[in-house]
Design an enzyme around this catalytic site. Structure first.
Site: not given
Ligand code: SAH
Length: 256
Positions: A19, A85, A196-197, A220
């Site tokens: 990002e 999401g 998540m933040e 997503d």
């Molecule tokens: N293994 C992945 C983990 C990403 S976690 C990686 O390192 O590329 C997902 C990230 O996108 C987090 O920063 C969160 O804020 C966001 N995110 C996107 N879709 C999400 C969802 N469905 N649920 C929770 N967080 C989501």
């Protein structure tokens, strides 16, 4: 009301390196400082002093980065660009949600406190700064309409405003996201997106009195296909979205 614009840098926070990539490319006179096990990029963007930082993933990591930005780098305004999401009806992949406020969907100190309430804060939701959020909304609309997104432009993409829920969990199941949405609605929270933040950034900013705003591109639908939709979206689309929206945002800010 226009907030007090001290010459302190504005922080642009992202969760993931994908990002942030496009933003580093835009930086003039970049200087990298490692602090608290993180890289902070200092420089100028559109004539404004900025600090680019990664929150990393999850609420604790985001709180650490936010605290470091305020304490160590003296930032007095924070803007977050990332992905999320989509949960609300009609919040689709490629849309943008500009947060009005945040709630932690995994916070539950009941029966001591009502579910989702922040213990000892006497509140459940934390509002974003209206001035910065209005600009971010305007910037998102402009960026989505512009040709500069090229092949990454989604036709019919919309910019929404609303409540975002944060928690330490990647939500990726139709059943799970329906349940989460239902529980939150029962408690009076009409959630548009999940990530998540953001709520952690919001809580630190509340404690320090620092204005902040957040935009999330929908990667997503937090459903069964989220594990497949998420990585390809983040790889291809998150960076040009962040780049275009932040450029438009700083442009608008410089005219205020
Ligand atoms: N293994 C992945 C983990 C990403 S976690 C990686 O390192 O590329 C997902 C990230 O996108 C987090 O920063 C969160 O804020 C966001 N995110 C996107 N879709 C999400 C969802 N469905 N649920 C929770 N967080 C989501």
């Amino acid at each position: 009301m226009i907030p007090d614009f001290a010459p302190s840098p504005i922080a642009i926070l992202s969760a993931l390196p994908q990002e942030q990539r496009g933003l580093i490319e835009l930086l003039h006179m970049p200087r990298k400082v490692n602090h608290a096990n993180r890289d902070f990029w200092l420089g100028d963007l559109h004539g404004q002093p900025v600090v680019l930082a990664l929150s990393k993933i999850g609420k604790v990591a985001a709180a650490t980065t936010t605290t470091a930005l305020i304490e160590r780098f003296g930032v007095r305004r924070i803007v977050f660009t990332g992905v999320a999401g989509g949960l609300g009806a009609g919040v689709e992949v490629g849309d943008v949600v500009v947060a009005t406020d945040f709630v932690q969907h995994d916070l539950d100190a009941s029966p001591l406190y009502p579910r989702y309430e922040l213990p000892l804060y006497g509140r459940t939701r934390i509002a974003c700064d209206i001035f910065l959020s209005d600009l971010l909304f305007e910037a998102s609309c402009a960026a989505l309409a512009s040709e500069s997104l090229g092949i990454h432009r989604f036709c019919n993409a919309r910019v929404h405003r609303g409540l975002i829920a944060s928690g330490d969990r990647f939500v990726c199941g139709a059943e799970e996201s329906r349940r989460l949405l239902g529980l939150m609605a029962q408690a009076g929270h009409d959630v548009q997106a999940v990530e998540m933040e953001g709520a952690a950034v919001a809580q630190v900013c509340l404690d320090y009195g620092v204005p902040f705003a957040v935009m999330r591109t929908i990667s997503d639908r937090a459903d069964d296909s989220a594990p497949f939709d998420f990585p390809s979206f983040v790889e291809k689309v998150a960076s040009p979205y962040a780049q275009n929206i932040i450029e438009a945002f700083l442009n608008l800010l410089s005219k205020k």
